[in-house]
Design a protein around this motif. Structure first.
Motif, PDB file in Angstrom:
ATOM      1  N   UNK A  60      19.703  34.744  -3.418  1.00 13.33           N
ATOM      2  CA  UNK A  60      21.181  35.138  -2.706  1.00 13.33           C
ATOM      3  C   UNK A  60      21.480  36.627  -3.180  1.00 13.33           C
ATOM      4  N   UNK A  61      21.747  37.031  -1.932  1.00 11.31           N
ATOM      5  CA  UNK A  61      22.062  38.543  -1.888  1.00 11.31           C
ATOM      6  C   UNK A  61      23.190  39.005  -0.960  1.00 11.31           C
ATOM      7  N   UNK A  62      23.599  40.365  -1.053  1.00 12.61           N
ATOM      8  CA  UNK A  62      24.722  40.700  -0.402  1.00 12.61           C
ATOM      9  C   UNK A  62      25.648  41.454  -1.107  1.00 12.61           C
ATOM     10  N   UNK A  63      26.927  41.784  -0.306  1.00 11.30           N
ATOM     11  CA  UNK A  63      27.826  42.546  -0.650  1.00 11.30           C
ATOM     12  C   UNK A  63      29.097  41.563  -0.764  1.00 11.30           C
ATOM     13  N   UNK A  64      29.792  41.645  -1.975  1.00 12.80           N
ATOM     14  CA  UNK A  64      30.870  40.858  -2.263  1.00 12.80           C
ATOM     15  C   UNK A  64      31.916  41.551  -3.138  1.00 12.80           C
ATOM     16  N   UNK A  65      33.263  41.684  -2.585  1.00 11.67           N
ATOM     17  CA  UNK A  65      34.116  42.307  -3.232  1.00 11.67           C
ATOM     18  C   UNK A  65      35.162  41.298  -3.528  1.00 11.67           C
ATOM     19  N   UNK A  66      35.596  40.826  -4.622  1.00 11.32           N
ATOM     20  CA  UNK A  66      36.655  39.807  -4.954  1.00 11.32           C
ATOM     21  C   UNK A  66      37.152  39.982  -6.391  1.00 11.32           C
ATOM     22  N   UNK A  67      38.428  39.365  -6.459  1.00  8.65           N
ATOM     23  CA  UNK A  67      38.982  39.333  -7.844  1.00  8.65           C
ATOM     24  C   UNK A  67      38.755  38.131  -8.739  1.00  8.65           C
ATOM     25  N   UNK A  68      38.027  37.155  -8.111  1.00 13.19           N
ATOM     26  CA  UNK A  68      37.744  35.902  -8.763  1.00 13.19           C
ATOM     27  C   UNK A  68      36.208  35.856  -9.084  1.00 13.19           C
ATOM     28  N   UNK A  69      35.798  34.772 -10.033  1.00 16.34           N
ATOM     29  CA  UNK A  69      34.524  34.603 -10.419  1.00 16.34           C
ATOM     30  C   UNK A  69      33.988  33.086  -9.574  1.00 16.34           C
ATOM     31  N   UNK A  70      32.976  33.007  -9.221  1.00 16.51           N
ATOM     32  CA  UNK A  70      32.354  31.866  -8.755  1.00 16.51           C
ATOM     33  C   UNK A  70      30.936  31.821  -9.270  1.00 16.51           C
ATOM     34  N   UNK A  71      30.774  30.592  -9.743  1.00 21.19           N
ATOM     35  CA  UNK A  71      29.332  30.413 -10.109  1.00 21.19           C
ATOM     36  C   UNK A  71      28.329  30.158  -9.094  1.00 21.19           C
ATOM     37  N   UNK A  72      27.792  31.075  -8.635  1.00 20.60           N
ATOM     38  CA  UNK A  72      26.826  31.149  -7.364  1.00 20.60           C
ATOM     39  C   UNK A  72      25.393  30.167  -7.822  1.00 20.60           C
ATOM     40  N   UNK A  73      24.904  30.231  -8.812  1.00 23.23           N
ATOM     41  CA  UNK A  73      23.626  29.170  -8.933  1.00 23.23           C
ATOM     42  C   UNK A  73      24.399  27.992  -9.029  1.00 23.23           C
ATOM     43  N   UNK A  74      25.254  27.311  -9.629  1.00 16.93           N
ATOM     44  CA  UNK A  74      25.935  26.167  -9.322  1.00 16.93           C
ATOM     45  C   UNK A  74      26.276  25.643  -8.047  1.00 16.93           C
ATOM     46  N   UNK A  75      26.623  26.764  -7.341  1.00 11.50           N
ATOM     47  CA  UNK A  75      26.990  26.320  -5.896  1.00 11.50           C
ATOM     48  C   UNK A  75      25.590  26.206  -5.059  1.00 11.50           C
ATOM     49  N   UNK A  76      24.916  27.069  -5.353  1.00 12.91           N
ATOM     50  CA  UNK A  76      23.382  26.655  -4.654  1.00 12.91           C
ATOM     51  C   UNK A  76      22.594  25.393  -4.875  1.00 12.91           C
ATOM     52  N   UNK A  77      22.678  25.085  -6.325  1.00 19.37           N
ATOM     53  CA  UNK A  77      22.306  23.585  -6.697  1.00 19.37           C
ATOM     54  C   UNK A  77      23.108  22.614  -5.864  1.00 19.37           C
ATOM     55  N   UNK A  78      24.272  22.610  -5.950  1.00 10.97           N
ATOM     56  CA  UNK A  78      25.240  21.343  -5.354  1.00 10.97           C
ATOM     57  C   UNK A  78      24.885  21.402  -3.862  1.00 10.97           C
TER      58      UNK A  78
END
Length: 409
Positions: A60-78
């Motif tokens: 997973x790659x790219x450009x993200x600007x945000x004020x929050x945190x998300x668990x990208x590996x967990x999102x991928x697996x789900x």
């Protein structure tokens, strides 16, 4: 569409779709799952998320600007789990696959151009919120609608999507228990003078368990998928069927093909029946006009057709990065218009605010609504409540169009 489409007594046109387990669609769904997770916490987040998959690995790659945190590996697996990749033998395993995340912030130059449009910079004393936001990139976006189906989509792509959705349903519900997540469909429609006449060919490929015989696969897919989806009135003795024409389709998913976000743009849109601006949708937040303006163009085209102003409409919108107002808006009715094109163009300018900020506001796009669009098409989805599919402007367009047409003539 070529002139022969409307003048020929026999014109063949083909569209394809793929299931949610196709490697490219797997990537689209991961990218949009990340986007939705961020928008759910930070509606103002800027996201450009790309995904690639191969045997045992997700990047997973790219450009993200945000004020929050998300668990990208967990999102991928789900996401992978929901699709059905729970065993490495299917193509990838949601529990054991490797995941690499390489994310950086959006370019400061792009951020500044989008956050404060050229128009606003030129006149800082007065502007509305819609004027403030500049387009996230340059480019042209295309929307389309036609009267071939109730959802105002071309028939070939509608049937191709329906076959893949049904293929996934019979797998997940155990109606055909030996199926695996990967699969593809293709439908060729024979037209006569621009109107659908019959189904010429149906192609359906489904990943399956190794021990299943080809004859059983042909029989089951014909009975439980094709015969359920394709209207009998469109089939005849000359309709051709190619079911798993490769013979065996055991190795599938990322184990068979590398997947990449944005590589199924015609599957996502109109199946080739309309032109395409070139930009992909998935993984992009609403400031990216690749996505938002393509949705807007569909919204415009669908309302024009629903208003009865033409049987076939293609709308093109173009933008410059950092500029709020479109550079151009054009409409093509393929000689099916019921009123002059100049009347239709005037109605578009009057009733549709195509500035990115206005589109985000009017279609309420800063919401986590994108994940379900990442498989089976972004348009004509009567199974989803998508704002760009609403027909709230058809009545006023109809009323004003025919009044204006009398004035023009």
């Amino acid at each position: 569409m070529s002139l022969s489409f409307f003048t020929s007594p026999q014109f063949l046109f083909t569209s394809e779709s793929v299931t949610e387990g196709h490697p490219d669609k797997l990537c689209d769904q991961i990218s949009d799952a990340v986007l939705d997770a961020i928008l759910a916490k930070d509606p103002m987040g800027r996201v450009a998320c790309e995904t690639t998959v191969t045997t045992g690995l997700v990047v997973v790659l790219g450009e993200i600007t945000t004020s929050c945190y998300v668990d990208i590996p967990a999102i991928v697996r789900e996401t992978i789990r929901k699709i059905g990749y729970t065993n490495a033998n299917y193509g990838i395993d949601c529990s054991t696959c490797g995941i690499i995340v390489s994310i950086k912030e959006q370019s400061r130059d792009i951020d500044e151009a989008v956050s404060l449009s050229l128009e606003t910079r030129a006149n800082t004393s007065r502007y509305d919120d819609a004027e403030k936001l500049g387009a996230g990139d340059q480019g042209m976006m295309v929307g389309f609608a036609c009267t071939e189906t109730p959802e105002l989509m071309p028939l070939p792509i509608s049937l191709a999507h329906a076959l893949c959705k049904r293929l996934t349903m019979v797998r997940k519900e155990g109606i055909i228990p030996y199926l695996r997540p990967d699969g593809k469909s293709q439908v060729t429609v024979e037209y006569a003078y621009g109107a659908p006449k019959r189904i010429h060919t149906v192609v359906l490929s489904a990943q399956h368990k190794e021990a299943v015989k080809h004859q059983q696969i042909e029989r089951d897919l014909r009975k439980h998928v094709i015969d359920v989806v394709i209207p009998p009135s469109l089939l005849d003795a000359n309709t051709k069927y190619h079911i798993n024409p490769s013979g065996q389709f055991v190795i599938g998913g990322p184990n068979a093909d590398t997947g990449l976000t944005g590589r199924k743009i015609l599957v996502d849109t109109y199946g080739g029946s309309a032109r395409h601006g070139g930009g992909a949708f998935s993984g992009k937040d609403p400031t990216k006009v690749d996505r938002t303006a393509a949705y807007a163009a569909r919204y415009v085209a669908k309302n024009l057709v629903a208003a009865g102003l033409a049987d076939r409409v293609e709308v093109q919108i173009s933008y410059a990065i950092g500029v709020a107002h479109p550079i151009s808006v054009s409409v093509e009715t393929f000689q099916t218009g019921k009123v002059p094109d100049q009347v239709i163009e005037g109605l578009i300018n009057e009733h549709f605010d195509l500035r990115p900020g206005a589109l985000i506001r009017d279609l309420d796009l800063r919401r986590p609504i994108y994940g379900p669009t990442a498989a089976y098409g972004h348009f004509g989805r009567d199974d989803l409540d998508l704002p760009w599919e609403k027909l709230d402007k058809a009545d006023i367009l109809r009323q004003e169009a025919f009044a204006n047409a009398k004035t023009v003539r």
